[in-house]
Design a protein around this motif. Structure first.
Motif, PDB file in Angstrom:
ATOM      1  N   SER A  47       0.814  -1.214   0.000  1.00  0.00           N
ATOM      2  CA  SER A  47       0.000   0.000   0.000  1.00  0.00           C
ATOM      3  C   SER A  47       0.848   1.265   0.000  1.00  0.00           C
ATOM      4  O   SER A  47       0.341   2.361  -0.237  1.00  0.00           O
ATOM      5  N   GLY A  48       2.148   1.130   0.288  1.00  0.00           N
ATOM      6  CA  GLY A  48       3.032   2.287   0.390  1.00  0.00           C
ATOM      7  C   GLY A  48       3.341   2.664   1.819  1.00  0.00           C
ATOM      8  O   GLY A  48       4.274   3.428   2.081  1.00  0.00           O
ATOM      9  N   ALA A  49       2.555   2.148   2.773  1.00  0.00           N
ATOM     10  CA  ALA A  49       2.791   2.467   4.183  1.00  0.00           C
ATOM     11  C   ALA A  49       4.046   1.756   4.680  1.00  0.00           C
ATOM     12  O   ALA A  49       4.345   0.638   4.271  1.00  0.00           O
ATOM     13  N   MET A  50       4.766   2.423   5.585  1.00  0.00           N
ATOM     14  CA  MET A  50       5.972   1.850   6.162  1.00  0.00           C
ATOM     15  C   MET A  50       5.615   1.046   7.407  1.00  0.00           C
ATOM     16  O   MET A  50       4.791   1.457   8.220  1.00  0.00           O
ATOM     17  N   HIS A  51       6.231  -0.117   7.544  1.00  0.00           N
ATOM     18  CA  HIS A  51       6.031  -0.952   8.730  1.00  0.00           C
ATOM     19  C   HIS A  51       6.528  -0.213   9.971  1.00  0.00           C
ATOM     20  O   HIS A  51       7.665   0.273  10.009  1.00  0.00           O
ATOM     21  N   GLN A  52       5.666  -0.098  10.977  1.00  0.00           N
ATOM     22  CA  GLN A  52       6.005   0.648  12.180  1.00  0.00           C
ATOM     23  C   GLN A  52       6.706  -0.251  13.203  1.00  0.00           C
ATOM     24  O   GLN A  52       6.310  -1.395  13.409  1.00  0.00           O
ATOM     25  N   TRP A  53       7.721   0.291  13.850  1.00  0.00           N
ATOM     26  CA  TRP A  53       8.410  -0.413  14.924  1.00  0.00           C
ATOM     27  C   TRP A  53       7.779   0.026  16.242  1.00  0.00           C
ATOM     28  O   TRP A  53       8.151   1.047  16.818  1.00  0.00           O
ATOM     29  N   ALA A  54       6.808  -0.746  16.697  1.00  0.00           N
ATOM     30  CA  ALA A  54       6.067  -0.418  17.917  1.00  0.00           C
ATOM     31  C   ALA A  54       6.529  -1.328  19.050  1.00  0.00           C
ATOM     32  O   ALA A  54       6.848  -2.504  18.832  1.00  0.00           O
ATOM     33  N   PHE A  55       6.519  -0.775  20.271  1.00  0.00           N
ATOM     34  CA  PHE A  55       6.985  -1.512  21.436  1.00  0.00           C
ATOM     35  C   PHE A  55       6.050  -1.267  22.616  1.00  0.00           C
ATOM     36  O   PHE A  55       5.305  -0.282  22.634  1.00  0.00           O
ATOM     37  N   GLU A  56       6.105  -2.183  23.573  1.00  0.00           N
ATOM     38  CA  GLU A  56       5.243  -2.064  24.751  1.00  0.00           C
ATOM     39  C   GLU A  56       5.935  -2.699  25.951  1.00  0.00           C
ATOM     40  O   GLU A  56       6.569  -3.763  25.839  1.00  0.00           O
ATOM     41  N   LYS A  57       5.815  -2.015  27.107  1.00  0.00           N
ATOM     42  CA  LYS A  57       6.388  -2.548  28.341  1.00  0.00           C
ATOM     43  C   LYS A  57       5.633  -1.980  29.527  1.00  0.00           C
ATOM     44  O   LYS A  57       5.523  -0.760  29.672  1.00  0.00           O
ATOM     45  N   ARG A  58       5.085  -2.866  30.362  1.00  0.00           N
ATOM     46  CA  ARG A  58       4.340  -2.467  31.554  1.00  0.00           C
ATOM     47  C   ARG A  58       3.272  -1.416  31.237  1.00  0.00           C
ATOM     48  O   ARG A  58       3.139  -0.407  31.937  1.00  0.00           O
ATOM     49  N   GLY A  59       2.538  -1.649  30.160  1.00  0.00           N
ATOM     50  CA  GLY A  59       1.455  -0.745  29.789  1.00  0.00           C
ATOM     51  C   GLY A  59       1.892   0.493  29.028  1.00  0.00           C
ATOM     52  O   GLY A  59       1.054   1.270  28.574  1.00  0.00           O
ATOM     53  N   LYS A  60       3.180   0.697  28.854  1.00  0.00           N
ATOM     54  CA  LYS A  60       3.686   1.848  28.126  1.00  0.00           C
ATOM     55  C   LYS A  60       3.951   1.457  26.680  1.00  0.00           C
ATOM     56  O   LYS A  60       4.675   0.488  26.411  1.00  0.00           O
ATOM     57  N   SER A  61       3.343   2.173  25.737  1.00  0.00           N
ATOM     58  CA  SER A  61       3.510   1.877  24.317  1.00  0.00           C
ATOM     59  C   SER A  61       4.222   3.035  23.625  1.00  0.00           C
ATOM     60  O   SER A  61       4.022   4.207  23.976  1.00  0.00           O
ATOM     61  N   LEU A  62       5.052   2.726  22.648  1.00  0.00           N
ATOM     62  CA  LEU A  62       5.706   3.772  21.870  1.00  0.00           C
ATOM     63  C   LEU A  62       6.122   3.248  20.520  1.00  0.00           C
ATOM     64  O   LEU A  62       6.259   2.035  20.321  1.00  0.00           O
ATOM     65  N   GLU A  63       6.277   4.157  19.564  1.00  0.00           N
ATOM     66  CA  GLU A  63       6.763   3.832  18.235  1.00  0.00           C
ATOM     67  C   GLU A  63       8.058   4.590  17.987  1.00  0.00           C
ATOM     68  O   GLU A  63       8.217   5.724  18.435  1.00  0.00           O
ATOM     69  N   VAL A  64       8.977   3.958  17.288  1.00  0.00           N
ATOM     70  CA  VAL A  64      10.276   4.564  17.013  1.00  0.00           C
ATOM     71  C   VAL A  64      10.429   4.722  15.504  1.00  0.00           C
ATOM     72  O   VAL A  64      10.203   3.774  14.742  1.00  0.00           O
ATOM     73  N   MET A  65      10.800   5.911  15.072  1.00  0.00           N
ATOM     74  CA  MET A  65      11.077   6.171  13.661  1.00  0.00           C
ATOM     75  C   MET A  65      12.528   5.769  13.397  1.00  0.00           C
ATOM     76  O   MET A  65      13.455   6.540  13.650  1.00  0.00           O
ATOM     77  N   VAL A  66      12.722   4.550  12.945  1.00  0.00           N
ATOM     78  CA  VAL A  66      14.076   4.035  12.744  1.00  0.00           C
ATOM     79  C   VAL A  66      14.621   4.498  11.392  1.00  0.00           C
ATOM     80  O   VAL A  66      13.874   4.906  10.500  1.00  0.00           O
ATOM     81  N   LYS A  67      15.934   4.409  11.251  1.00  0.00           N
ATOM     82  CA  LYS A  67      16.610   4.796  10.014  1.00  0.00           C
ATOM     83  C   LYS A  67      17.521   3.654   9.578  1.00  0.00           C
ATOM     84  O   LYS A  67      17.857   2.776  10.367  1.00  0.00           O
ATOM     85  N   GLY A  68      17.901   3.691   8.322  1.00  0.00           N
ATOM     86  CA  GLY A  68      18.816   2.667   7.843  1.00  0.00           C
ATOM     87  C   GLY A  68      19.028   2.756   6.351  1.00  0.00           C
ATOM     88  O   GLY A  68      18.322   3.483   5.649  1.00  0.00           O
TER      89      GLY A  68
END
Length: 306
Positions: free
Chosen positions: A199-220
């Motif tokens: 679809s063109g969308a980038m796969h998101q690197w999402a993480f979760e720990k003890r109820g805390k969720s976040l996404e990281v904009m990785v590079k490479g």
């Protein structure tokens, strides 16, 4: 005007829905040349051009758009008429088309495939492995499998298994040259192998720990659309990859890949079989739904609707 046949109409719809003679021919089980001849004959009978085609693309003309809109309800009625005789069979029969991402094919379909076909010999399955966000109504699939967070609201859905937990991995060689990331924010200082959906969308690197969720904009240095290529690049030390655990568990056990940020692994959202709530459920599909419900390895197997 000469009488038109169902096969000609079906051929036209197959091309229109796939925008490709090659894909339509494969779907119909005929040669591309035979399909081209069928459409040429149809246009001659109607004395209009239905498709604009070049060596690279196929597009409907205005007349073709009109004909497709009129034909779709007729084809749906035809399929419903054929489906109606299933009530007189001892067991359901028919052809089911499914769109399934590769991890779900491995985790959900592979374990039950031979048993299902043995129990329902009159049902044939066509399984298209694709991670794109496929419109199953537009592309005339009977059902699909997706992670729960990617389901559309107007679909009936049945949880059929745990999703393939995404795992960040790197080769031992890469980690000799770079420090181990301790938390997701550290990934911004690493070379990461990113994946882009069809679809063109980038796969998101999402993480979760003890109820805390976040996404990281990785590079490479590398973006791919194929998980196998990302895996190969990770093995070769190009960078970190985020892949389904089913793709990397054996390599982790062999020591060829090292899992990272395991305590930040996102919770499972589950794989769901989903299908349209706007049409009568074919008997063959209901047989698959019942079979998966009986054989799924989770406790959340109740279907949900819109």
């Amino acid at each position: 005007m000469r009488k038109l046949g169902f096969a000609e109409m079906n051929a036209f719809v197959a091309i229109a829905e796939r925008s490709s003679f090659a894909k339509a021919a494969t779907h119909l089980g005929i040669s591309r040349s035979a399909l081209s001849e069928t459409i040429r004959g149809l246009e001659e009978k109607l004395s209009v051009r239905l498709l604009n085609r070049t060596t690279r693309s196929v597009a409907l003309t205005e007349v073709g758009e009109r004909l497709l809109a009129e034909l779709r309800p007729a084809l749906d009625s035809f399929e419903a008429a054929v489906e109606s005789i299933n009530v007189f069979r001892d067991k359901p029969a028919g052809h089911l088309r499914l769109t399934v991402p590769r991890p779900a094919a491995k985790m959900v379909i592979e374990p039950i495939l031979s048993k299902f076909l043995a129990e329902y010999p009159a049902i044939s399955l066509e399984i298209i492995t694709d991670s794109a966000l496929t419109d199953i109504v537009r592309d005339r699939f009977d059902a699909g499998i997706r992670p729960g967070h990617r389901l559309e609201q107007d679909m009936v859905a049945l949880r059929v298994g745990e999703d393939a937990r995404p795992t960040v991995v790197a080769s031992p060689d890469y980690l000799l040259r770079h420090p181990h990331p301790k938390e997701p924010g550290d990934l911004q200082r690493h070379s990461c192998i990113r994946q882009r959906y069809a679809s063109g969308a980038m796969h998101q690197w999402a993480f979760e720990k003890r109820g805390k969720s976040l996404e990281v904009m990785v590079k490479g240095p590398l973006i791919v659309s194929d998980g196998d290529l990302a895996l190969r690049a990770a093995l070769d030390g190009v960078g970190l990859a985020r892949l389904p655990i089913t793709s990397v568990d054996t390599l982790i056990k062999q020591g060829r890949l090292i899992p990272l940020l395991e305590d930040w692994a996102p919770r499972s959202v589950g794989f769901f079989l989903y299908y349209s709530s706007r049409r009568q459920t074919p008997a063959a599909l209901q047989a698959l739904v019942d079979f998966l419900r009986a054989h799924s390895r989770n406790d959340g197997g109740s279907p949900k609707g819109p």
